[in-house]
Design a protein around this motif. Structure first.
Motif, short mmCIF file in Angstrom:
data_model
loop_
_atom_site.label_atom_id
_atom_site.label_comp_id
_atom_site.label_asym_id
_atom_site.label_seq_id
_atom_site.Cartn_x
_atom_site.Cartn_y
_atom_site.Cartn_z
N SER A 221 0.81 -1.22 0.00
CA SER A 221 0.00 0.00 0.00
C SER A 221 0.84 1.26 0.00
CB SER A 221 -0.93 0.01 1.21
OG SER A 221 -0.18 0.04 2.43
N LEU A 222 2.16 1.12 -0.09
CA LEU A 222 3.04 2.29 -0.06
C LEU A 222 2.76 3.29 -1.17
CD1 LEU A 222 5.38 3.61 1.43
CD2 LEU A 222 6.97 2.36 -0.05
N PRO A 223 2.44 2.87 -2.41
CA PRO A 223 2.09 3.88 -3.43
C PRO A 223 0.90 4.73 -3.04
CG PRO A 223 2.57 1.79 -4.47
CD PRO A 223 2.54 1.52 -2.99
N GLY A 224 -0.11 4.12 -2.42
CA GLY A 224 -1.27 4.89 -1.96
C GLY A 224 -0.91 5.84 -0.84
N ILE A 225 -0.02 5.41 0.05
CA ILE A 225 0.41 6.28 1.15
C ILE A 225 1.15 7.49 0.60
CG2 ILE A 225 1.95 6.42 3.15
CD1 ILE A 225 1.33 3.49 3.72
N LEU A 226 2.05 7.26 -0.35
CA LEU A 226 2.83 8.37 -0.92
C LEU A 226 1.92 9.32 -1.70
CD1 LEU A 226 6.00 6.44 -2.17
CD2 LEU A 226 5.75 7.81 -0.10
N ALA A 227 1.00 8.77 -2.48
CA ALA A 227 0.09 9.63 -3.25
C ALA A 227 -0.81 10.43 -2.34
CB ALA A 227 -0.74 8.76 -4.21
N GLY A 228 -1.39 9.79 -1.33
CA GLY A 228 -2.25 10.51 -0.39
C GLY A 228 -1.50 11.57 0.39
N SER A 229 -0.27 11.25 0.80
CA SER A 229 0.53 12.22 1.56
C SER A 229 0.85 13.45 0.70
CB SER A 229 1.83 11.57 2.04
OG SER A 229 1.55 10.48 2.92
N ALA A 230 1.15 13.22 -0.57
CA ALA A 230 1.43 14.35 -1.46
C ALA A 230 0.18 15.19 -1.68
CB ALA A 230 1.97 13.85 -2.80
N LEU A 231 -0.98 14.54 -1.86
CA LEU A 231 -2.22 15.27 -2.10
C LEU A 231 -2.66 16.08 -0.88
CD1 LEU A 231 -4.33 12.62 -4.06
CD2 LEU A 231 -3.31 14.72 -4.96
N VAL A 232 -2.22 15.67 0.29
CA VAL A 232 -2.57 16.41 1.51
C VAL A 232 -1.52 17.47 1.82
CG1 VAL A 232 -2.89 16.22 4.02
CG2 VAL A 232 -3.93 14.53 2.49
N PHE A 233 -0.26 17.08 1.78
CA PHE A 233 0.81 17.97 2.22
C PHE A 233 0.95 19.20 1.34
CE2 PHE A 233 5.25 19.37 2.13
CZ PHE A 233 5.48 19.61 3.47
N ILE A 234 0.93 19.01 0.02
CA ILE A 234 1.22 20.11 -0.90
C ILE A 234 0.20 21.24 -0.79
CG2 ILE A 234 1.41 20.72 -3.34
CD1 ILE A 234 2.77 18.03 -3.77
N PRO A 235 -1.11 20.97 -0.88
CA PRO A 235 -2.05 22.10 -0.72
C PRO A 235 -2.12 22.62 0.70
CG PRO A 235 -3.26 20.05 -0.95
CD PRO A 235 -1.84 19.72 -1.22
N ALA A 236 -1.82 21.77 1.70
CA ALA A 236 -1.88 22.22 3.09
C ALA A 236 -0.83 23.28 3.39
CB ALA A 236 -1.73 21.04 4.05
N VAL A 237 0.33 23.20 2.73
CA VAL A 237 1.39 24.19 2.98
C VAL A 237 0.93 25.60 2.62
CG1 VAL A 237 3.70 24.93 2.29
CG2 VAL A 237 3.26 22.52 2.70
N GLY A 238 0.23 25.73 1.50
CA GLY A 238 -0.19 27.05 1.05
C GLY A 238 -1.62 27.40 1.43
N GLU A 239 -2.21 26.69 2.37
CA GLU A 239 -3.59 26.94 2.75
C GLU A 239 -3.76 28.35 3.31
OE1 GLU A 239 -7.31 26.90 3.05
OE2 GLU A 239 -6.41 25.02 2.36
N PHE A 240 -4.84 29.01 2.89
CA PHE A 240 -5.12 30.38 3.34
C PHE A 240 -6.46 30.50 4.07
CE2 PHE A 240 -7.70 34.11 2.08
CZ PHE A 240 -7.13 35.04 2.92
N VAL A 241 -7.50 29.85 3.54
CA VAL A 241 -8.85 30.05 4.05
C VAL A 241 -8.98 29.53 5.48
CG1 VAL A 241 -11.28 29.46 3.72
CG2 VAL A 241 -9.85 30.00 1.75
N ILE A 242 -8.52 28.31 5.74
CA ILE A 242 -8.70 27.71 7.07
C ILE A 242 -7.96 28.49 8.15
CG2 ILE A 242 -8.33 25.63 8.44
CD1 ILE A 242 -8.81 24.01 5.90
N PRO A 243 -6.67 28.83 7.97
CA PRO A 243 -6.02 29.64 9.02
C PRO A 243 -6.65 31.01 9.19
CG PRO A 243 -4.39 28.64 7.56
CD PRO A 243 -5.73 28.42 6.93
N ASP A 244 -7.16 31.59 8.11
CA ASP A 244 -7.75 32.92 8.21
C ASP A 244 -9.06 32.90 8.98
OD1 ASP A 244 -7.71 35.76 7.43
OD2 ASP A 244 -9.49 35.23 6.27
#
Length: 300
Positions: A221-244
């Protein structure tokens, strides 16, 4: 022969389409942002200088560009601390989403096939509602004397308001909730295709269910873990609405800094420099992910 040549030309065209798309909608905008990052703020329209007038003045144009905006990002603690804070929040969001999403995806993949579609609908159901409305809903839940405090008071667990709103905990909670489906979906897609015969073979060889999970299920299941982690981590770094909306003065993520520089301070060159550095920070996980995937394929 003509048919083969036509198919070859069609194949080259099909391959060229995604590259053309990237050139038009990624490389060209990035070039514009990069050019603004080396400019300086000015009272003009657009609010930066120098302006590129043509090839005849190319030398003069290049001589006026500088790297002061990038120097400021390293000198002012506001910016590099915001980057580090955003990376920490995004990493924690990814870890929490993985800790919650993996058991959920595993359970979804383990149920009979007739139930999987229903469970999948429940996972993607939040996407049917506006992202902004869902974040605003958390304000009503987390605010003092909100739904969460009322529920806890009804159950007799607490007497004073928790005051979670405008805290880092509220930001973390909102981000995990918002990005959890992006972790569950690739994990479910990977675990659903898992050959259950491998688990039966491991059991026949004397492996316990826990041993079979760590030696068979988890590596596959490592490919799914890596894909899910990328899909979460990358947009989370630049998140604006939730912190605001859910955060306070201490939850300054780089997305909020970028917004303030563009729209409040009107310093487009500095904001562009922030965006360029942010893009570089986000590209690194993708490069590491690609290298890990290539190493895994070569090892296989």
């Amino acid at each position: 022969m003509r048919a083969v040549a036509s198919l070859q030309r069609l194949g080259r065209f099909v391959v060229a389409v995604p590259y053309l798309w990237l050139a038009l909608f990624f490389l060209a905008p990035f070039a514009i942002v990069l050019r603004m990052a080396f400019s300086h703020a000015a009272t003009a329209l657009p609010p930066y200088a120098p302006h590129f007038e043509g090839l005849a003045q190319l030398g003069e144009f290049l001589s006026q560009l500088d790297i002061e905006n990038f120097k400021l990002l390293g000198d002012d603690p506001l910016y590099w601390q915001s980057y580090l804070y955003s990376l920490r929040i995004a990493a924690l969001t990814t870890v929490f989403a993985l800790a919650i999403g993996y058991p959920l995806a595993y359970a979804m993949a383990s149920v009979p096939a007739r139930w999987r579609g229903i469970l999948l609908v429940f996972v993607i159901l939040p996407f049917w509602t506006s992202f902004l409305i869902r974040v605003y809903a958390w304000i009503g839940i987390l605010r003092p004397d909100g739904q969460l405090d009322a529920a806890l008071a009804f159950l007799g667990f607490e007497a004073e308001p928790l005051r979670l709103l405008n805290t880092e905990a509220a930001v973390q909670l909102g981000m995990v909730y918002s990005y959890l489906p992006f972790m569950v979906l690739p994990l479910f897609a990977t675990l659903e295709k898992l050959d259950r015969g491998l688990l039966e073979a491991a059991a026949d060889l004397g492996a316990t269910p826990v041993t079979a999970f760590f030696t068979v299920t988890l590596p596959l299941s490592l490919p799914g873990i890596l894909a899910g982690s990328a899909l979460v981590f990358i947009p989370a770094v630049g998140e604006f609405v939730i912190p605001d909306l859910l955060g306070g003065p201490d939850t300054v993520m780089i997305g909020k800094v970028l917004w303030n520089e563009f729209f409040s301070n009107r310093d487009w060159p500095l904001a562009s420099a922030v965006a360029v550095v942010l893009l570089v920070v986000l590209v690194l996980p993708l490069v590491l992910l690609q290298r890990a995937r290539l190493r895994r394929e070569m090892a296989a």
